[in-house]
Design a protein around this motif. Structure first.
Motif, PDB file in Angstrom:
ATOM      1  N   TYR A   1       0.831  -1.193   0.000  1.00 15.54           N
ATOM      2  CA  TYR A   1       0.000   0.000   0.000  1.00 15.54           C
ATOM      3  C   TYR A   1       0.873   1.254   0.000  1.00 15.54           C
ATOM      4  N   CYS A   2       0.502   2.195  -0.826  1.00 16.48           N
ATOM      5  CA  CYS A   2       1.067   3.540  -0.781  1.00 16.48           C
ATOM      6  C   CYS A   2       0.320   4.317   0.304  1.00 16.48           C
ATOM      7  N   VAL A   3       1.055   5.078   1.112  1.00 12.63           N
ATOM      8  CA  VAL A   3       0.423   5.838   2.184  1.00 12.63           C
ATOM      9  C   VAL A   3       0.938   7.261   2.193  1.00 12.63           C
ATOM     10  N   ARG A   4       0.133   8.154   2.694  1.00 11.54           N
ATOM     11  CA  ARG A   4       0.579   9.519   2.906  1.00 11.54           C
ATOM     12  C   ARG A   4       0.534   9.819   4.400  1.00 11.54           C
ATOM     13  N   ASP A   5       1.377  10.751   4.831  1.00 13.69           N
ATOM     14  CA  ASP A   5       1.470  11.026   6.260  1.00 13.69           C
ATOM     15  C   ASP A   5       1.812  12.504   6.456  1.00 13.69           C
ATOM     16  N   GLN A   6       1.154  13.121   7.393  1.00 13.46           N
ATOM     17  CA  GLN A   6       1.453  14.524   7.673  1.00 13.46           C
ATOM     18  C   GLN A   6       2.798  14.673   8.374  1.00 13.46           C
ATOM     19  N   LEU A   7       3.273  13.582   8.969  1.00 15.97           N
ATOM     20  CA  LEU A   7       4.555  13.585   9.653  1.00 15.97           C
ATOM     21  C   LEU A   7       5.523  12.656   8.931  1.00 15.97           C
ATOM     22  N   PHE A   8       6.785  13.026   8.910  1.00 19.31           N
ATOM     23  CA  PHE A   8       7.834  12.152   8.398  1.00 19.31           C
ATOM     24  C   PHE A   8       8.308  11.296   9.565  1.00 19.31           C
ATOM     25  N   ARG A   9       7.985  10.007   9.555  1.00 17.57           N
ATOM     26  CA  ARG A   9       8.239   9.151  10.709  1.00 17.57           C
ATOM     27  C   ARG A   9       8.235   7.698  10.271  1.00 17.57           C
ATOM     28  N   THR A  10       8.633   6.859  11.200  1.00 16.93           N
ATOM     29  CA  THR A  10       8.455   5.424  11.007  1.00 16.93           C
ATOM     30  C   THR A  10       7.136   5.073  11.661  1.00 16.93           C
ATOM     31  N   GLY A  11       6.281   4.384  10.945  1.00 13.91           N
ATOM     32  CA  GLY A  11       4.986   4.050  11.504  1.00 13.91           C
ATOM     33  C   GLY A  11       3.911   4.020  10.444  1.00 13.91           C
ATOM     34  N   ILE A  12       2.747   3.561  10.858  1.00 18.53           N
ATOM     35  CA  ILE A  12       1.651   3.337   9.926  1.00 18.53           C
ATOM     36  C   ILE A  12       0.576   4.398  10.136  1.00 18.53           C
ATOM     37  N   PRO A  13       0.271   5.175   9.087  1.00 14.95           N
ATOM     38  CA  PRO A  13      -0.776   6.184   9.222  1.00 14.95           C
ATOM     39  C   PRO A  13      -2.173   5.554   9.222  1.00 14.95           C
ATOM     40  N   ASP A  14      -3.169   6.384   9.454  1.00 15.00           N
ATOM     41  CA  ASP A  14      -4.559   5.919   9.464  1.00 15.00           C
ATOM     42  C   ASP A  14      -4.934   5.301   8.119  1.00 15.00           C
ATOM     43  N   ARG A  15      -5.871   4.372   8.146  1.00 14.20           N
ATOM     44  CA  ARG A  15      -6.339   3.696   6.927  1.00 14.20           C
ATOM     45  C   ARG A  15      -6.873   4.660   5.890  1.00 14.20           C
ATOM     46  N   ASP A  16      -7.395   5.784   6.345  1.00 13.00           N
ATOM     47  CA  ASP A  16      -7.924   6.775   5.400  1.00 13.00           C
ATOM     48  C   ASP A  16      -6.843   7.322   4.476  1.00 13.00           C
ATOM     49  N   ASP A  17      -5.584   7.134   4.867  1.00 15.61           N
ATOM     50  CA  ASP A  17      -4.475   7.665   4.090  1.00 15.61           C
ATOM     51  C   ASP A  17      -3.739   6.586   3.307  1.00 15.61           C
ATOM     52  N   TRP A  18      -4.385   5.479   3.066  1.00 16.36           N
ATOM     53  CA  TRP A  18      -3.813   4.382   2.288  1.00 16.36           C
ATOM     54  C   TRP A  18      -4.447   4.314   0.909  1.00 16.36           C
ATOM     55  N   GLY A  19      -3.689   3.782  -0.066  1.00 15.95           N
ATOM     56  CA  GLY A  19      -4.264   3.435  -1.356  1.00 15.95           C
ATOM     57  C   GLY A  19      -4.939   2.080  -1.287  1.00 15.95           C
ATOM     58  N   GLN A  20      -5.244   1.548  -2.475  1.00 12.68           N
ATOM     59  CA  GLN A  20      -5.950   0.259  -2.541  1.00 12.68           C
ATOM     60  C   GLN A  20      -5.005  -0.929  -2.557  1.00 12.68           C
ATOM     61  N   GLY A  21      -3.754  -0.688  -2.846  1.00 16.48           N
ATOM     62  CA  GLY A  21      -2.757  -1.761  -2.785  1.00 16.48           C
ATOM     63  C   GLY A  21      -2.456  -2.392  -4.135  1.00 16.48           C
ATOM     64  N   THR A  22      -1.250  -2.933  -4.220  1.00 18.49           N
ATOM     65  CA  THR A  22      -0.838  -3.711  -5.384  1.00 18.49           C
ATOM     66  C   THR A  22      -0.153  -4.979  -4.874  1.00 18.49           C
ATOM     67  N   GLN A  23      -0.481  -6.110  -5.477  1.00 12.76           N
ATOM     68  CA  GLN A  23      -0.015  -7.390  -4.973  1.00 12.76           C
ATOM     69  C   GLN A  23       1.378  -7.702  -5.503  1.00 12.76           C
ATOM     70  N   VAL A  24       2.233  -8.139  -4.602  1.00 10.95           N
ATOM     71  CA  VAL A  24       3.569  -8.623  -4.957  1.00 10.95           C
ATOM     72  C   VAL A  24       3.680 -10.068  -4.486  1.00 10.95           C
ATOM     73  N   ILE A  25       4.035 -10.947  -5.410  1.00 11.93           N
ATOM     74  CA  ILE A  25       4.227 -12.360  -5.083  1.00 11.93           C
ATOM     75  C   ILE A  25       5.631 -12.758  -5.516  1.00 11.93           C
ATOM     76  N   VAL A  26       6.389 -13.248  -4.555  1.00  9.92           N
ATOM     77  CA  VAL A  26       7.754 -13.688  -4.825  1.00  9.92           C
ATOM     78  C   VAL A  26       7.777 -15.208  -4.674  1.00  9.92           C
ATOM     79  N   SER A  27       7.918 -15.884  -5.800  1.00 14.17           N
ATOM     80  CA  SER A  27       7.840 -17.338  -5.780  1.00 14.17           C
ATOM     81  C   SER A  27       8.536 -17.910  -7.019  1.00 14.17           C
ATOM     82  N   SER A  28       9.104 -19.083  -6.847  1.00  8.32           N
ATOM     83  CA  SER A  28       9.714 -19.775  -7.982  1.00  8.32           C
ATOM     84  C   SER A  28       8.720 -20.746  -8.610  1.00  8.32           C
TER      85      SER A  28
END
Length: 122
Positions: free
Chosen positions: A95-122
């Motif tokens: 998920y791409c997220v936006r945050d009013q603060l530059f920090r380590t941590g997870i912002p509120d769900r309202d500030d998330w995108g819809q997501g893109t799936q990554v699968i790492v497999s042989s």
């Protein structure tokens, strides 16, 4: 209306690379820190990386440091995540997220995108 639209996910073999993009709209992109959060199946969300408004300071989770690179282009309202040396444990919805603060941590769900799936497999 805030929109964060991720792209670039897919299936990749271990050791491979992917580049995620996030196109932002509906807000003043250059005034927000941006970042990425991921969630693997059956697990809680995990903060991955953050970048400040100017793009000259970044944070990385220990699990991805040295393999992932976050960047942003304020002229294009886009943030990127270059992922190299991918491992099966990197498999998740990213998920791409936006945050009013530059920090380590997870912002509120309202500030998330819809997501893109990554699968790492042989």
């Amino acid at each position: 209306q805030v929109q964060l639209l991720e792209s670039g996910g897919g299936l990749v073999q271990p050791g491979g690379s992917l580049r995620l993009s996030c196109a932002a709209s509906g807000f003043t992109f250059s005034t927000f820190a941006m970042g990425w959060v991921r969630q693997a199946p059956g697990r809680g969300p995990e903060w991955v990386s953050s970048i400040n408004t100017g793009g000259n300071a970044v944070y990385y989770a220990t699990s991805v440091k040295g393999r992932f690179t976050i960047s942003r282009d304020n002229a294009k309202n886009t943030v990127y995540l270059q992922m190299n040396s991918l491992k099966p444990e990197d498999t998740a919805l990213y998920y791409c997220v936006r945050d009013q603060l530059f920090r380590t941590g997870i912002p509120d769900r309202d500030d998330w995108g819809q997501g893109t799936q990554v699968i790492v497999s042989s």
